[in-house]
Design an enzyme around this catalytic site. Structure first.
Site, PDB file in Angstrom:
ATOM      1  N   HIS A 179     -24.586 -10.326  75.606  1.00  0.00           N
ATOM      2  CA  HIS A 179     -24.711 -11.849  75.596  1.00  0.00           C
ATOM      3  C   HIS A 179     -23.534 -12.328  76.756  1.00  0.00           C
ATOM      4  O   HIS A 179     -22.591 -12.056  76.847  1.00  0.00           O
ATOM      5  CB  HIS A 179     -24.414 -12.570  74.531  1.00  0.00           C
ATOM      6  N   ALA A 180     -24.160 -13.236  77.574  1.00  0.00           N
ATOM      7  CA  ALA A 180     -23.423 -13.502  78.907  1.00  0.00           C
ATOM      8  C   ALA A 180     -21.779 -14.273  78.689  1.00  0.00           C
ATOM      9  O   ALA A 180     -20.935 -13.661  78.987  1.00  0.00           O
ATOM     10  CB  ALA A 180     -24.095 -14.478  79.847  1.00  0.00           C
ATOM     11  N   GLU A 182     -19.769 -14.081  76.129  1.00  0.00           N
ATOM     12  CA  GLU A 182     -18.734 -13.043  75.398  1.00  0.00           C
ATOM     13  C   GLU A 182     -18.170 -12.314  76.159  1.00  0.00           C
ATOM     14  O   GLU A 182     -18.240 -11.057  76.563  1.00  0.00           O
ATOM     15  CB  GLU A 182     -19.823 -12.286  74.243  1.00  0.00           C
ATOM     16  N   ARG A 239     -25.906 -17.875  77.090  1.00  0.00           N
ATOM     17  CA  ARG A 239     -25.993 -16.834  76.045  1.00  0.00           C
ATOM     18  C   ARG A 239     -27.027 -15.701  76.792  1.00  0.00           C
ATOM     19  O   ARG A 239     -26.802 -14.534  76.881  1.00  0.00           O
ATOM     20  CB  ARG A 239     -26.426 -17.086  74.644  1.00  0.00           C
ATOM     21  N   ARG A 257     -32.436  -9.931  70.804  1.00  0.00           N
ATOM     22  CA  ARG A 257     -33.745 -10.165  70.096  1.00  0.00           C
ATOM     23  C   ARG A 257     -34.759  -9.350  70.601  1.00  0.00           C
ATOM     24  O   ARG A 257     -35.952  -9.599  70.104  1.00  0.00           O
ATOM     25  CB  ARG A 257     -33.870 -11.614  69.902  1.00  0.00           C
ATOM     26  N   HIS A 334     -19.806  -7.108  71.118  1.00  0.00           N
ATOM     27  CA  HIS A 334     -20.131  -8.731  71.232  1.00  0.00           C
ATOM     28  C   HIS A 334     -18.833  -9.371  70.739  1.00  0.00           C
ATOM     29  O   HIS A 334     -18.008  -8.929  70.408  1.00  0.00           O
ATOM     30  CB  HIS A 334     -21.178  -9.143  70.029  1.00  0.00           C
ATOM     31  N   TYR A 386     -26.738 -12.959  59.101  1.00  0.00           N
ATOM     32  CA  TYR A 386     -27.922 -13.516  58.945  1.00  0.00           C
ATOM     33  C   TYR A 386     -29.121 -12.556  59.428  1.00  0.00           C
ATOM     34  O   TYR A 386     -29.035 -11.619  60.108  1.00  0.00           O
ATOM     35  CB  TYR A 386     -28.168 -14.926  59.879  1.00  0.00           C
ATOM     36  N   GLU A 408     -18.086  -7.020  66.566  1.00  0.00           N
ATOM     37  CA  GLU A 408     -17.929  -8.340  66.989  1.00  0.00           C
ATOM     38  C   GLU A 408     -16.497  -8.666  67.201  1.00  0.00           C
ATOM     39  O   GLU A 408     -15.728  -8.756  66.213  1.00  0.00           O
ATOM     40  CB  GLU A 408     -18.368  -9.691  65.836  1.00  0.00           C
TER      41      GLU A 408
HETATM   42 ZN   LIG Z   1     -23.348 -11.257  71.168  1.00  0.00          ZN
END
Ligand SMILES: [Zn+2]
Lengths: 446, 221
Positions: A179-180, A182, A239, A257, A334, A386, A408
């Site tokens: 993800h860009a 992060e 992102r 995803r 992440h 989630y 994370e």
């Molecule tokens: Zn991420």
């Protein structure tokens, strides 16, 4: 020498607040023909710039990058000149004054051993330079493997960290920058390599691990998105990837995803047929609630038109599939929220290795707590955050890589994606302690 | 009443909402609160009314990492009515530090500015917040707590990501007024949502969000 000097600089770009004056910049240009190279030579000879690369104007050649320093008062004029010559160019660094001031503090003989290099964020361009340089200097330990190219045709590289003792060893995969926005994630991958190269003698556990494992480290998977977050302040929180799959005007797929693991869950067909335009009113935020992936390209969790539609995901999946017999652990970095997650994310059901993974995630979180006192929460993805289908960790796990984790990193929201660079070092130290804990467990269970 | 794993999604979302609410009620230019840890969570399903979460958690100050407070809260999400804000009741263990002096200093500094304050991108891309902008950020933190509370559901988790733009508005009365455009990060959808809010503040009367509205995304381009 000038080229080396370039490497000694840290990137510390001061962003534009309303009251800050324009800053000196380093520009990048790429002559694509002999004629352009010649034009650029005479242009730079007649203007007030300081050439950084190549060392002298005479060495400018077609298809070779040119870097030069321009003072604030000249930047607009120089850029206009380059535009007129139709030579492609861009800003490589902003606020060079700040860099110059720090430059002299460094060990110029071995610039990249400077630990402060790893305590700053770096642009995609700089990370490419870093990879080139570190692999050249440490060819006994590092190998740069080209695994494909991005949607915007940037090369995708994996660094193989290995002590090269003949027989192929078991390996651990670590990727960063899916993800860009992060930024702390690529900073960790750089830091990890830097630590392994420069400090491994002093880190007994690292030494032991390198006896038994090779590491495949991908510093930035979403290279296009990462580059985009550096392009201007309003793009900082991007992102997704930068691909376009429709004419909705919306760009980008959520790479986490897009893996082939219960890809995109189940949605009614009507959902696919009624794209939300990007000028849709804000109320859409509420309609989205509870969805971990979306078939709509305007959303941040867009899963793409089909699994592995993103060239970056496809390249990574292919590489890991080809090496699945030796890769014993998959770790993806992440931010933010301080979690140690394990499969599954696509279902709230427990995986068959749930108990072992949970106890290992707890051990990793405890290692962090011992290291920096920070609280990282361990748990399976779907329950802890989630439901989210199509994630890389679930995919790797279902492929047969049992030890699959998503970490994370900091923080819990105070700065979120905009984590101050002063926190890079403690964050990397604690994350390394988690990676070591995981690797040690894998080693005991080979 | 069902015991919930305190680290799981529903409990952490409810605790994040309670944190936003407390930030709004107790926030100021000198303090902001962020969730550190959820210790215990229980959920009560009340027929025809909604879901009520009973929470025990720890907050830390966004400025002083070592300063923490223990809290309990009850959060009630109304059934089938996402339009009405959840009910939140909370208690804080012990006294919050008094920051009157810092408040007055900030108030006087802003009042003495010759030109209205204006700034953008707080924090900047690298996480820097100029010291003189810390109170401006804390004020946005508290005000965003109100917006978050008003717009949260059981399936959302909002956080202030960045102040895109802030401009002081001159007033004839004693209040300070700031017009903000902030970016909220929603953790479930991962959306970044621009939000406009007008904020009044006075050291004696506290903070009030007089007006707020979600902005379309392209407003930023
Ligand atoms: Zn991420």
């Amino acid at each position: 020498m000038m080229y080396l000097l370039f490497f000694t600089l840290f990137i510390w770009i001061q962003e534009k607040h309303a009251f800050i004056l324009p800053r000196d910049e380093v520009l990048w240009a790429l002559p694509k023909t002999d004629k352009q190279a010649e034009d650029l030579q005479s242009f730079l000879n007649t203007t007030e710039v300081i050439l950084w690369q190549p060392v002298v104007v005479e060495n400018i050649q077609k298809d070779q990058e040119v870097h030069f320093y321009v003072s604030a008062s000249n930047t607009n004029r120089i850029k206009a000149g380059l535009r007129q010559l139709t030579i492609s160019h861009k800003v490589l660094m902003r606020d060079v004054q700040g860099l110059i001031e720090k430059q002299t503090l460094n060990d110029t003989a071995n610039p990249r051993s400077s630990s402060s290099y790893y305590e700053n964020y770096h642009s995609m361009t700089e990370i490419y330079h870093w990879m080139e340089e570190i692999v050249r200097v440490h060819s006994d330990l590092l190998e740069k493997i080209y695994i494909g190219s991005s949607y915007e045709k940037r090369p995708l590289y994996v660094l193989k960290l290995s002590k090269r003792q003949g027989n192929p060893k078991s390996a651990i995969w670590i990727d960063c920058g899916i993800h860009a926005r992060e930024w702390i994630s690529p900073a960790f991958c750089l830091w990890f390599i830097g630590h392994a190269i420069h400090l491994r003698e002093r880190d007994q556990i690292m030494t032991t691990l390198l006896e038994h494992f090779d590491f495949y480290v991908m510093p930035v998977m979403n290279v296009d998105g990462y580059e985009y977050t550096w392009s201007k302040p309003s793009n900082r929180l991007w992102r997704k990837s930068r691909s376009s799959h429709s004419n909705s005007g919306c760009i980008g797929t959520d790479m986490n995803r897009n893996f082939d693991a219960h890809w995109c869950g189940h949605f009614p067909l009507s959902f696919h047929l009624s794209p939300v335009r990007r000028d849709q009113p804000c109320s859409r935020c509420k309609h989205l609630s509870g969805r971990g992936a979306s078939p709509n390209e305007c959303y941040e969790t867009y899963c793409g038109p089909y699994p592995e539609s993103e060239p970056e995901v496809k390249a990574v999946a292919r590489f890991i599939r080809d090496h699945k017999d030796i890769i014993k652990a998959y770790i993806t970095m992440h931010s933010y929220s301080q979690l140690v997650l394990f499969p599954y994310s696509y279902t709230t059901d427990k995986s068959k290795d749930h108990d072992e993974l949970e106890s290992l995630a707890k051990k990793a979180a405890n290692a962090i707590r011992r290291t920096t006192k920070k609280i990282y929460t361990p748990g399976p993805g779907a329950r802890t955050i989630y439901l989210a289908p199509g994630g890389s960790d679930d995919w790797a796990y279902d492929l047969g890589i049992k030890y699959s984790f998503t970490i994370e990193l900091r923080d819990t929201g105070t700065y979120g994606f905009l984590l101050p660079s002063a926190q890079i070092r403690p964050t990397c130290i604690e994350a390394l302690s988690a990676v070591r804990e995981i690797a040690r467990h894998v080693l005991q269970n080979l | 009443m069902a015991e919930l794993p305190p680290t799981h999604g529903p409990a952490s979302r409810a605790a994040a909402l309670a944190t936003a609410y407390i930030s709004h009620r107790h926030g100021s230019p000198g303090h902001g609160w962020v969730l550190r840890d959820v210790r215990r969570a229980r959920r009560e399903d009340i027929d025809g009314i909604g879901h009520k979460y009973h929470l025990e958690f720890v907050l830390e100050d966004i400025f002083e990492k070592d300063s923490t407070v223990n809290c309990t809260a009850e959060v009630l999400y109304h059934l089938g009515n996402e339009k009405s804000a959840p009910d939140v009741q909370f208690t804080i263990e012990g006294e919050l530090e008094n920051t009157d002096e810092a408040h007055n200093a900030f108030y006087n500094r802003i009042q003495s500015l010759k030109k209205e304050l204006e700034a953008e991108n707080i924090p900047d891309s690298y996480g820097n917040v100029p010291p003189e902008m810390q109170p401006i950020r804390a004020l946005a933190w508290a005000a965003s707590g109100y917006v978050i509370w008003q717009n949260s559901t059981e399936n959302t988790k909002y956080q202030l990501a960045q102040i895109k733009h802030v401009k002081q508005v001159k007033r004839t009365d004693e209040y300070l007024e700031f017009d903000y455009v902030i970016l909220l990060h929603e953790n479930v959808s991962q959306e970044i949502i621009p939000w406009q809010m007008t904020v009044l503040w006075h050291p004696q009367h506290g903070i009030e969000v007089t007006q707020n509205s979600c902005q379309p995304k392209h407003a930023l381009d």
